[in-house]
Scaffold this motif. Sequence first.
Motif, short mmCIF file in Angstrom:
data_model
loop_
_atom_site.label_atom_id
_atom_site.label_comp_id
_atom_site.label_asym_id
_atom_site.label_seq_id
_atom_site.Cartn_x
_atom_site.Cartn_y
_atom_site.Cartn_z
N THR A 88 3.10 -3.21 6.60
CA THR A 88 3.96 -2.59 5.61
C THR A 88 4.33 -3.65 4.58
OG1 THR A 88 5.92 -3.11 6.94
CG2 THR A 88 4.94 -0.93 7.25
N TYR A 143 3.39 1.53 3.05
CA TYR A 143 2.63 1.41 4.30
C TYR A 143 1.20 1.05 3.96
CZ TYR A 143 0.21 3.07 8.56
OH TYR A 143 -0.59 3.18 9.68
N LYS A 144 0.62 0.10 4.69
CA LYS A 144 -0.75 -0.31 4.44
C LYS A 144 -1.72 0.14 5.52
CE LYS A 144 -2.12 -4.06 2.57
NZ LYS A 144 -2.67 -3.48 1.32
N GLY A 145 -1.25 0.32 6.73
CA GLY A 145 -2.15 0.73 7.79
C GLY A 145 -1.77 0.09 9.11
N GLN A 149 -6.63 -2.85 9.89
CA GLN A 149 -6.72 -3.25 8.49
C GLN A 149 -6.44 -4.74 8.29
OE1 GLN A 149 -8.32 -0.48 7.71
NE2 GLN A 149 -7.32 -0.44 5.74
N SER A 196 -4.74 -4.99 -2.99
CA SER A 196 -4.43 -3.63 -3.43
C SER A 196 -5.44 -3.15 -4.46
CB SER A 196 -3.02 -3.58 -4.05
OG SER A 196 -2.03 -3.94 -3.11
N HIS A 210 -1.50 5.43 -2.28
CA HIS A 210 -2.95 5.38 -2.11
C HIS A 210 -3.48 3.96 -2.33
CE1 HIS A 210 -3.77 9.73 -1.86
NE2 HIS A 210 -2.79 9.89 -2.73
N LYS A 212 -2.22 1.17 -1.81
CA LYS A 212 -1.86 0.20 -0.78
C LYS A 212 -2.59 0.40 0.55
CE LYS A 212 1.15 -2.20 -3.14
NZ LYS A 212 0.86 -3.62 -3.47
N LEU A 213 -3.28 1.52 0.71
CA LEU A 213 -4.01 1.76 1.96
C LEU A 213 -5.31 0.97 1.92
CD1 LEU A 213 -3.34 5.56 2.49
CD2 LEU A 213 -2.45 3.66 3.86
N ARG A 214 -5.17 -0.31 2.07
CA ARG A 214 -6.28 -1.27 1.98
C ARG A 214 -6.10 -2.34 3.07
NH1 ARG A 214 -7.24 2.38 -0.92
NH2 ARG A 214 -8.01 2.36 -3.07
#
Length: 331
Positions: A88, A143-145, A149, A196, A210, A212-214
């Motif tokens: 996060t 939140y990133k995963g 990740q 990002s 979206h 940040k989901l990396r």
Amino acid sequence: MTYLRLLQHRAEDGTRSVILAEGDAAHFLNGATSVRALALQAIEQGTSLAEAAKACGLGASVDIAAEQAAGRLLAPIDHDDAAHVLLTGTGLTHLGSAEGRNKMHQAAASGENVTDSMRMFLEGLEGGKPAPGAEGQQPEWFYKGDGSQLVGPGDPLTMPAFAKDGGEEPELAGIYIIGNDGQPYRLGLALANEFSDHVTERHNYLWLAHSKLREAALGAELLLGEVPEKIEGTSKIVRGGETLWEKPFLSGEGNMSHSFANLEHHHFKYDLFCRPGDIHVHFFGTATLSFSDGVTTEEGDVFEISAAPFALPVSNPLARAQARSVAVKAL
């Protein structure tokens, strides 16, 4: 001043070890195989993580720079089950961070045209460092995963096939574990590349989630104890062996609009983030982006982030995943 750092090592045969570094000296710790296990031991014994590490006793000396070059250093925290690692972060936390965000969104930042980003930054500037016991302004949060990740200090940062951009974010990350009673414990800080998709975010700031989901990368060293008030480092992009872009970056509370304590409070105030045994990697934000300077990254570019008192950089090549089709089936 010298700082204690813990590193995780995996030998060619898969054997795992923990390294304790202090200044230029580094040694394997007798019997230690993971930072997580060492942290749980410290909680059970009522000691600090540094004390638990020293109690293991020092084994053979090791050249951590050589081990990183050989690819034998891992991210400084992990879990047997990646679902129990949460990545996060918080944004607009550093002095000057609103400048890059507003450049990205190409909007005015004064009078009636103050952007939501600038408004959040100014609120943090005013209330992000509350007095002890007081509640400060809550930050932007994302939140990133999970742990799948998280990549190590030399591994590729792989953007999805559909990504519009893969851009570096040089930061500090707080590393935490939740005790059996639900108490969060900060193990230390790591140098990080939060990574990002800034083109996606620029299109519409509501797409921040979206973008940040990396993946994200951590440097090999977990810095123990109190951290310096101010940290100065360098972020650069290398293309074809030549430096394409380079810029200093600042972190540490002296360069931030929020205190670590305030950012931690607004993360762990949620009960779902206090599940016993979980690991949290929380990225504290940055004010320095190559994207803000008009840089367009390419596959094969190498992101290199370094900052004292960390002895080792985090250096990751940029890659793109293969496209795959996604179709949901009715069951």
